[in-house]
Write a protein that holds these residues in place. Structure first.
Motif, short mmCIF file in Angstrom:
data_model
loop_
_atom_site.label_atom_id
_atom_site.label_comp_id
_atom_site.label_asym_id
_atom_site.label_seq_id
_atom_site.Cartn_x
_atom_site.Cartn_y
_atom_site.Cartn_z
N ARG A 258 0.87 -1.18 0.00
CA ARG A 258 0.00 0.00 0.00
C ARG A 258 0.90 1.22 0.00
O ARG A 258 1.95 1.23 0.63
CB ARG A 258 -0.91 0.04 1.24
N ARG A 259 0.46 2.26 -0.71
CA ARG A 259 1.22 3.50 -0.80
C ARG A 259 0.29 4.68 -0.60
O ARG A 259 -0.84 4.68 -1.10
CB ARG A 259 1.87 3.58 -2.18
N SER A 260 0.77 5.67 0.09
CA SER A 260 0.03 6.91 0.26
C SER A 260 0.48 7.89 -0.81
O SER A 260 1.63 8.34 -0.80
CB SER A 260 0.30 7.51 1.64
N PRO A 261 -0.40 8.24 -1.74
CA PRO A 261 0.00 9.17 -2.80
C PRO A 261 0.33 10.57 -2.28
O PRO A 261 1.13 11.27 -2.86
CB PRO A 261 -1.20 9.20 -3.75
N LEU A 262 -0.26 10.95 -1.15
CA LEU A 262 -0.05 12.29 -0.61
C LEU A 262 1.39 12.50 -0.13
O LEU A 262 2.01 13.50 -0.46
CB LEU A 262 -1.03 12.55 0.54
N CYS A 263 1.92 11.52 0.59
CA CYS A 263 3.26 11.70 1.17
C CYS A 263 4.31 10.75 0.60
O CYS A 263 5.49 10.92 0.86
CB CYS A 263 3.19 11.55 2.68
N GLY A 264 3.87 9.74 -0.14
CA GLY A 264 4.82 8.79 -0.72
C GLY A 264 5.21 7.64 0.20
O GLY A 264 5.99 6.78 -0.19
N SER A 265 4.67 7.60 1.40
CA SER A 265 4.94 6.48 2.30
C SER A 265 4.43 5.19 1.68
O SER A 265 3.41 5.19 0.98
CB SER A 265 4.25 6.68 3.65
N ASN B 264 -3.46 15.26 6.81
CA ASN B 264 -2.46 14.84 5.83
C ASN B 264 -1.56 13.71 6.34
O ASN B 264 -0.81 13.13 5.57
CB ASN B 264 -1.61 16.03 5.37
N ARG B 265 -1.65 13.36 7.62
CA ARG B 265 -0.87 12.25 8.19
C ARG B 265 -1.69 10.95 8.30
O ARG B 265 -1.14 9.89 8.53
CB ARG B 265 -0.36 12.61 9.59
N HIS B 266 -3.00 11.04 8.16
CA HIS B 266 -3.87 9.88 8.36
C HIS B 266 -3.52 8.71 7.44
O HIS B 266 -3.46 7.56 7.89
CB HIS B 266 -5.34 10.25 8.17
N ALA B 267 -3.31 8.98 6.16
CA ALA B 267 -3.05 7.89 5.20
C ALA B 267 -1.81 7.10 5.59
O ALA B 267 -1.81 5.86 5.54
CB ALA B 267 -2.93 8.44 3.79
N SER B 268 -0.76 7.78 5.99
CA SER B 268 0.47 7.10 6.38
C SER B 268 0.26 6.25 7.62
O SER B 268 0.76 5.12 7.72
CB SER B 268 1.59 8.12 6.61
N ILE B 269 -0.50 6.76 8.57
CA ILE B 269 -0.78 6.02 9.80
C ILE B 269 -1.59 4.76 9.51
O ILE B 269 -1.38 3.72 10.14
CB ILE B 269 -1.51 6.94 10.81
N LEU B 270 -2.49 4.82 8.56
CA LEU B 270 -3.38 3.69 8.25
C LEU B 270 -2.74 2.63 7.35
O LEU B 270 -3.26 1.51 7.25
CB LEU B 270 -4.66 4.21 7.61
N LEU B 271 -1.63 2.95 6.70
CA LEU B 271 -1.04 2.05 5.70
C LEU B 271 -0.83 0.62 6.21
O LEU B 271 -1.24 -0.34 5.56
CB LEU B 271 0.30 2.59 5.21
N SER B 272 -0.17 0.47 7.32
CA SER B 272 0.22 -0.85 7.79
C SER B 272 -0.99 -1.73 8.12
O SER B 272 -1.07 -2.88 7.69
CB SER B 272 1.13 -0.74 9.01
N ILE B 273 -1.93 -1.19 8.86
CA ILE B 273 -3.08 -2.01 9.25
C ILE B 273 -4.00 -2.28 8.06
O ILE B 273 -4.61 -3.34 7.96
CB ILE B 273 -3.83 -1.42 10.48
#
Length: 148
Positions: A37-44, A125-134
């Motif tokens: 999974r990738r977050s397009p907003l931050c690139g994580s 703007n940090r939510h997507a990165s936090i949710l990636l792993s789960i």
């Protein structure tokens, strides 16, 4: 209080300690499923490998390329997930989303460790990165279940 002060508080010592010690780091040989999974907003990005046994997560491997908040979330997820079934993971994911987006309560055990990330609710703007792993873990477990 300024936005800069709030942001500095967001990156607390506990979050940085979690980010520095992520369990189950690395990829698995012969996983039952793999999801990136990738977050397009931050690139994580997070890649999760899973092995299942009798409907429960038997082993987990992850490659985490994310900010400190995403890394901390990956540490909390990995620390709580082994031995859980898909329903437990999905419930934790949904409760984490609700905590971040709606100000709901901290997720139930075994995902109550996400409490440390509750200040991030103010930073959409940090939510997507936090949710990636789960989210990646839930998808990988679902895929493995469908293959079984």
């Amino acid at each position: 209080m300024s936005d800069e002060t709030d942001l500095i508080k967001l990156y607390s010592g506990r979050i940085l300690a979690l980010a520095a010690d992520i369990p189950h780091l690395g990829r698995l040989d012969a996983p039952h499923a793999t999801v990136t999974r990738r977050s397009p907003l931050c690139g994580s990005s997070v890649t999760v490998d899973v092995r299942m046994d009798d409907g429960k997560l038997a082993d987990l491997g992850q490659d985490v390329k994310a900010c400190a908040l995403g890394q901390a979330a990956a540490a909390i997820t990995a620390g709580a997930a082994v031995g859980a079934d898909l329903n437990t993971i999905e419930k934790g994911r949904d409760q984490l989303k609700a905590m971040l987006k709606d100000g709901d309560a901290i997720p139930d055990a075994p995902f109550d460790g996400f409490e440390v990330l509750s200040p991030a609710a103010s930073y959409k703007n940090r939510h997507a990165s936090i949710l990636l792993s789960i989210e990646a873990l839930a998808e990988a477990m679902s895929t493995a279940h469908q293959k079984a």
